[in-house]
Design an enzyme around this catalytic site. Structure first.
Site, PDB file in Angstrom:
ATOM      1  N   GLY A  80       0.804  -1.215   0.000  1.00 15.88           N
ATOM      2  CA  GLY A  80       0.000   0.000   0.000  1.00 15.88           C
ATOM      3  C   GLY A  80       0.838   1.268   0.000  1.00 15.88           C
ATOM      4  O   GLY A  80       0.346   2.353   0.357  1.00 15.88           O
ATOM      5  N   HIS A 138      11.659   0.499   2.203  1.00 23.02           N
ATOM      6  CA  HIS A 138      11.196  -0.870   2.497  1.00 23.02           C
ATOM      7  C   HIS A 138      12.162  -1.562   3.467  1.00 23.02           C
ATOM      8  O   HIS A 138      11.957  -2.719   3.812  1.00 23.02           O
ATOM      9  CB  HIS A 138      11.135  -1.711   1.208  1.00 23.02           C
ATOM     10  N   ARG A 158       0.199  -5.482   5.072  1.00 23.77           N
ATOM     11  CA  ARG A 158      -0.944  -6.039   4.346  1.00 23.77           C
ATOM     12  C   ARG A 158      -0.935  -7.551   4.489  1.00 23.77           C
ATOM     13  O   ARG A 158       0.143  -8.149   4.689  1.00 23.77           O
ATOM     14  CB  ARG A 158      -0.786  -5.641   2.869  1.00 23.77           C
ATOM     15  N   TYR A 224      -3.306  -2.253   5.563  1.00 28.35           N
ATOM     16  CA  TYR A 224      -4.000  -1.978   4.307  1.00 28.35           C
ATOM     17  C   TYR A 224      -5.508  -2.230   4.470  1.00 28.35           C
ATOM     18  O   TYR A 224      -6.339  -1.427   4.034  1.00 28.35           O
ATOM     19  CB  TYR A 224      -3.420  -2.896   3.226  1.00 28.35           C
ATOM     20  N   ARG A 294      -2.941  -2.258  -9.875  1.00 32.18           N
ATOM     21  CA  ARG A 294      -3.397  -3.488 -10.511  1.00 32.18           C
ATOM     22  C   ARG A 294      -4.884  -3.657 -10.203  1.00 32.18           C
ATOM     23  O   ARG A 294      -5.725  -3.265 -10.979  1.00 32.18           O
ATOM     24  CB  ARG A 294      -2.536  -4.677 -10.037  1.00 32.18           C
ATOM     25  N   LYS A 295      -5.188  -4.199  -9.016  1.00 37.77           N
ATOM     26  CA  LYS A 295      -6.603  -4.349  -8.660  1.00 37.77           C
ATOM     27  C   LYS A 295      -6.977  -3.527  -7.434  1.00 37.77           C
ATOM     28  O   LYS A 295      -8.092  -3.030  -7.333  1.00 37.77           O
ATOM     29  CB  LYS A 295      -6.912  -5.814  -8.370  1.00 37.77           C
TER      30      LYS A 295
HETATM   31  P1  PAP Z   1       5.420  -0.663  -4.022  1.00 42.76           P
HETATM   32  O1  PAP Z   1       5.819  -1.362  -2.765  1.00 42.76           O
HETATM   33  O2  PAP Z   1       6.117  -1.205  -5.230  1.00 42.76           O
HETATM   34  O3  PAP Z   1       5.516   0.821  -3.932  1.00 42.76           O
HETATM   35  P2  PAP Z   1       2.636  -0.672  -3.369  1.00 42.76           P
HETATM   36  O4  PAP Z   1       2.072   0.625  -3.753  1.00 42.76           O
HETATM   37  O5  PAP Z   1       2.966  -0.887  -1.933  1.00 42.76           O
HETATM   38  O6  PAP Z   1       3.881  -1.025  -4.282  1.00 42.76           O
HETATM   39  O7  PAP Z   1       1.632  -1.828  -3.734  1.00 42.76           O
HETATM   40  C1  PAP Z   1       0.905  -1.894  -4.909  1.00 42.76           C
HETATM   41  C2  PAP Z   1      -0.435  -2.478  -4.535  1.00 42.76           C
HETATM   42  O8  PAP Z   1      -1.258  -1.450  -3.987  1.00 42.76           O
HETATM   43  C3  PAP Z   1      -1.176  -3.035  -5.738  1.00 42.76           C
HETATM   44  O9  PAP Z   1      -1.986  -4.080  -5.217  1.00 42.76           O
HETATM   45  P3  PAP Z   1      -2.566  -5.263  -6.120  1.00 42.76           P
HETATM   46  O10 PAP Z   1      -1.446  -5.785  -6.945  1.00 42.76           O
HETATM   47  O11 PAP Z   1      -3.074  -6.278  -5.135  1.00 42.76           O
HETATM   48  O12 PAP Z   1      -3.648  -4.660  -6.913  1.00 42.76           O
HETATM   49  C4  PAP Z   1      -1.986  -1.810  -6.159  1.00 42.76           C
HETATM   50  O13 PAP Z   1      -3.080  -2.124  -6.977  1.00 42.76           O
HETATM   51  C5  PAP Z   1      -2.432  -1.299  -4.791  1.00 42.76           C
HETATM   52  N1  PAP Z   1      -2.814   0.115  -4.794  1.00 42.76           N
HETATM   53  C6  PAP Z   1      -2.210   1.140  -5.457  1.00 42.76           C
HETATM   54  N2  PAP Z   1      -2.858   2.287  -5.227  1.00 42.76           N
HETATM   55  C7  PAP Z   1      -3.899   1.988  -4.410  1.00 42.76           C
HETATM   56  C8  PAP Z   1      -4.960   2.767  -3.830  1.00 42.76           C
HETATM   57  N3  PAP Z   1      -5.067   4.076  -4.062  1.00 42.76           N
HETATM   58  N4  PAP Z   1      -5.850   2.121  -3.054  1.00 42.76           N
HETATM   59  C9  PAP Z   1      -5.764   0.804  -2.815  1.00 42.76           C
HETATM   60  N5  PAP Z   1      -4.796   0.014  -3.338  1.00 42.76           N
HETATM   61  C10 PAP Z   1      -3.871   0.600  -4.129  1.00 42.76           C
END
Ligand code: PAP
Length: 332
Positions: A80, A138, A158, A224, A294-295
């Site tokens: 997140g 991280h 998360r 998250y 992504r989702k």
């Molecule tokens: P990072 O550690 O590379 O910076 P990070 O942003 O922590 O990545 O994680 C990406 C995840 O957060 C993705 O999850 P998913 O693969 O399960 O879909 C991404 O879709 C999700 N994400 C990004 N922006 C948001 C948001 N505004 N609200 C909720 N989830 C989000």
């Protein structure tokens, strides 16, 4: 110790040379394992790091000078970070921008933070940035220089099953084309062994959990899933944590709702600035911006993991977290 030198100066700097030497030695002597998107990860002080990130950590310890007002966002990968960057930036700067013409409409959430783990490679000068300076990392809490513990941290974690699936998708995107795709079975095994960038997952989470118990006014520990459930509560928590609580007037004006709406997955992922082009992380890697969205849901792991896989991860987490007081929504 010196302050962060310029990139040109760094090559001549004796301390930098020592770091390069130490790095070379570590790479030769540390335990290593095959990685997710780099050929190898190295176990440094209990955590698996890729070679460049390991070097950044050494540089950080030698050069980074925190300011008391610095704010750090810490997270395990894919927990997140992007969302929290947007929430923290818009909460802190709510008096600077109007919601109809907001900075985040044409700047990505990642551009509002320095990524500490790569910005120091090559060494960056942060002196011209705004106050408070915003950094993300991280690295486990125990891998950070002790001088940083006087600053405020927001940590987000998360459900590890969703982290695993998100990370697996992401790593296959950034994995060099000359390597075969990483199968879910391989990713799963690595994750359960604790071998992933910045992992073991549970050790990284516990490092912040323990620190948050010891320094509750310095570390705000978030999940998250709780942000998904009650985003407005979390925005109020963030504002109060930063010493700028949401006033009654702001509540009446609906500021909290505006922040939540601005930072929602639906809104951010549909902005042109987050759909096109690449996010630059130091000189280490350029990542397609759309790859961070992504989702954005809870429980996508159900579409990928068998019952047996779920049980195995839940079992590991239960055992590792036993007695810590940290409860995860692992049984969702
Ligand atoms: P990072 O550690 O590379 O910076 P990070 O942003 O922590 O990545 O994680 C990406 C995840 O957060 C993705 O999850 P998913 O693969 O399960 O879909 C991404 O879709 C999700 N994400 C990004 N922006 C948001 C948001 N505004 N609200 C909720 N989830 C989000």
């Amino acid at each position: 110790m010196s302050s962060f030198p310029s990139a040109q100066a760094s090559e001549e700097d004796a301390e930098y040379k020592n770091i390069s030497e130490k790095h070379r030695h570590l790479i030769e002597t540390l335990p290593k394992h095959n990685g997710w998107w780099t050929p190898y990860l190295y176990n440094y002080n209990g955590f698996w790091l890729s070679p460049n990130i390991l070097k950044s950590n050494l540089i950080l310890h030698s050069y980074f000078k925190p300011h008391p007002t610095d704010i750090f966002l810490a997270s395990f990968m894919k927990s997140g970070t992007t969302w929290l960057k947007a929430l923290i930036f818009s909460t802190l700067n709510r008096h600077r921008y109007s919601f109809s013409n907001h900075h985040l409409h044409n700047h990505s959430p990642h551009s509002t933070f320095f990524m500490l783990d790569v910005e120091s490679y090559p060494i960056t000068d942060f002196t011209n940035s705004l106050t408070p300076r915003l950094f993300s990392t991280h690295f486990a809490h125990t891998l950070l220089p002790p001088c940083m513990s006087s600053c405020k941290f927001v940590y987000v974690c998360r459900d590890p099953k969703d982290v695993l699936i998100s990370m697996w998708h992401f790593m296959n995107k950034i994995r060099p084309k000359d390597l075969p795709p990483l199968s879910l079975d391989e990713a799963f095994e690595l994750f359960c062994l604790g071998v992933s960038d910045y992992g073991p997952f549970w050790e990284q989470v516990l490092s912040y959990w323990r620190a948050s118990l010891e320094y509750p006014d310095k570390i705000l520990f978030l999940k998250y899933e709780e942000i998904k459930k009650e985003p407005e509560v979390v925005v109020r928590k963030l504002a109060a944590f930063f010493g700028k609580p949401i006033s009654e007037e702001e509540e009446e004006k609906g500021e909290v709702k505006e922040i939540v709406k601005l930072c929602s997955f639906e809104n951010l992922s549909n902005l042109e600035v987050n759909k096109e082009g690449f996010e630059k992380f130091g000189t280490l890697v350029d990542i397609e911006k759309r790859g961070f969205f992504r989702k954005g849901v809870i429980g996508d792991w159900k579409n990928y993991l068998s019952e047996e896989m779920k049980e195995r991860i839940d079992g590991i987490i239960d055992e590792k977290f036993k007695g810590s007081g940290l409860v995860f929504a692992t049984k969702v």
